[in-house]
Design an enzyme around this catalytic site. Sequence first.
Site, mmCIF file in Angstrom:
data_model
loop_
_atom_site.group_PDB
_atom_site.id
_atom_site.type_symbol
_atom_site.label_atom_id
_atom_site.label_comp_id
_atom_site.label_asym_id
_atom_site.label_seq_id
_atom_site.Cartn_x
_atom_site.Cartn_y
_atom_site.Cartn_z
ATOM 1 N N GLU A 1 40.823 50.317 27.090
ATOM 2 C CA GLU A 1 41.608 50.458 28.124
ATOM 3 C C GLU A 1 43.181 50.393 27.726
ATOM 4 O OE1 GLU A 1 40.265 49.807 32.037
ATOM 5 O OE2 GLU A 1 41.831 48.458 32.298
ATOM 6 N N ALA B 1 44.831 44.450 32.974
ATOM 7 C CA ALA B 1 45.934 45.056 32.065
ATOM 8 C C ALA B 1 47.054 44.979 32.625
ATOM 9 C CB ALA B 1 45.126 46.377 31.517
ATOM 10 N N GLY C 1 39.330 43.173 38.236
ATOM 11 C CA GLY C 1 38.844 44.379 37.669
ATOM 12 C C GLY C 1 39.493 44.643 36.316
ATOM 13 N N CYS C 2 39.174 45.566 35.567
ATOM 14 C CA CYS C 2 39.715 45.761 34.148
ATOM 15 C C CYS C 2 40.869 46.404 34.197
ATOM 16 C CB CYS C 2 38.680 46.990 33.363
ATOM 17 S SG CYS C 2 38.328 48.429 34.059
ATOM 18 N N TYR C 3 41.320 47.445 35.103
ATOM 19 C CA TYR C 3 42.702 47.672 35.124
ATOM 20 C C TYR C 3 43.652 46.809 35.779
ATOM 21 C CZ TYR C 3 41.040 52.770 34.702
ATOM 22 O OH TYR C 3 40.526 53.998 34.109
#
Length: 350
Positions: free
Chosen positions: A246, A158, A153-155
């Site tokens: 993000e 990062a 996932g994106c979170y």
Amino acid sequence: MAEKIRIGVLGASGYTGADLVRLGVRHPAIEIALLTANSHAGKPMDAVFPHFAFVDLPDLVTVEEADWSAVDAVFCGLPHGTTQEIISDLLARHPHIKVIDMSADFRLRDPDTYATWYGHEHRALGLQGEAVYGLTEHYATAIASARLVACPGCYPTASLLALLPIVGAGLVAADDIVIDAKSGVTGAGRGLKQNTLFSEAGEGLSPYSIAKHRHAPEIEQEISKAAGKTVYVNFTPHLIPMSRGELCTSYVRMVPGTSADDLRACLADAYQKAPFVHVARPGVVPQTQNVRGSNYVQIGVFADRIPGRAIVVSVLDNLVKGSAGQALQNFNLMFGLPETTGLEQLALFP
């Protein structure tokens, strides 16, 4: 150039699928042969996303109409819970196809954890054991030989890029990590939701899924592996009134005798050969506009005013490195291409 690799995109009418198409159009080794979107089947792609009016793309079809024998690789941009059975059936009939899944369906290795967080038993356990977690910078060797890659996932992308090296090196306390995360509204998908309406999301900032966001167990899975023990993190996401981007601010407690400079040096060493991860110089503050539209990640490390603590800031574009770009990066490894192929564009600024 040799014969191109023919790809299909499942869920091409979503933001993630559309960004994969945007990047794939310019990839020198790719031919986009198949696009599915059940709710828009029969339409040309530019009827759903007008910015594709300038390129020649196949019309959208339903999953049932798709001719999978015509593709070498499939990118999946479907919502969680819908990919498992489709991919299971697809690979049973066409085992030569390589699958790069951008949904959450194969990210969690423990089926009990999946059932707890997603509300149903995993429907493709045989494939779950085969899936490789697609955090490119940390699993490149396994990705290169995989048939099924589960993109993070994106979170988690990062957060984990900022934290895994320093946790793995034992420089911070793995059980004392707080992650304050913020994402643009594309992270919520293209479906109509009240909280992403302009009047609701604009001119404001709001946390959501407090203490229950499904990216938390994914982050914990990887940090626990790096730490060699079960770890839980404080993770709270927020919605920012912008389309993409993000920023994750991670608060960590350093082990005695460790400084913020040590954390920065550890990260710089870990990513010295990683083409898309940039560790900022001391004093340089990562900003989402530094990576917008690109596959780059920028990480900065700062000493907290509280002795023994540090703040690690990481930024990326949630639709590129946080999703479609990382998927394409993994595709490159799976097909023996240079990792950066089709992903060399710099950030769009201003």
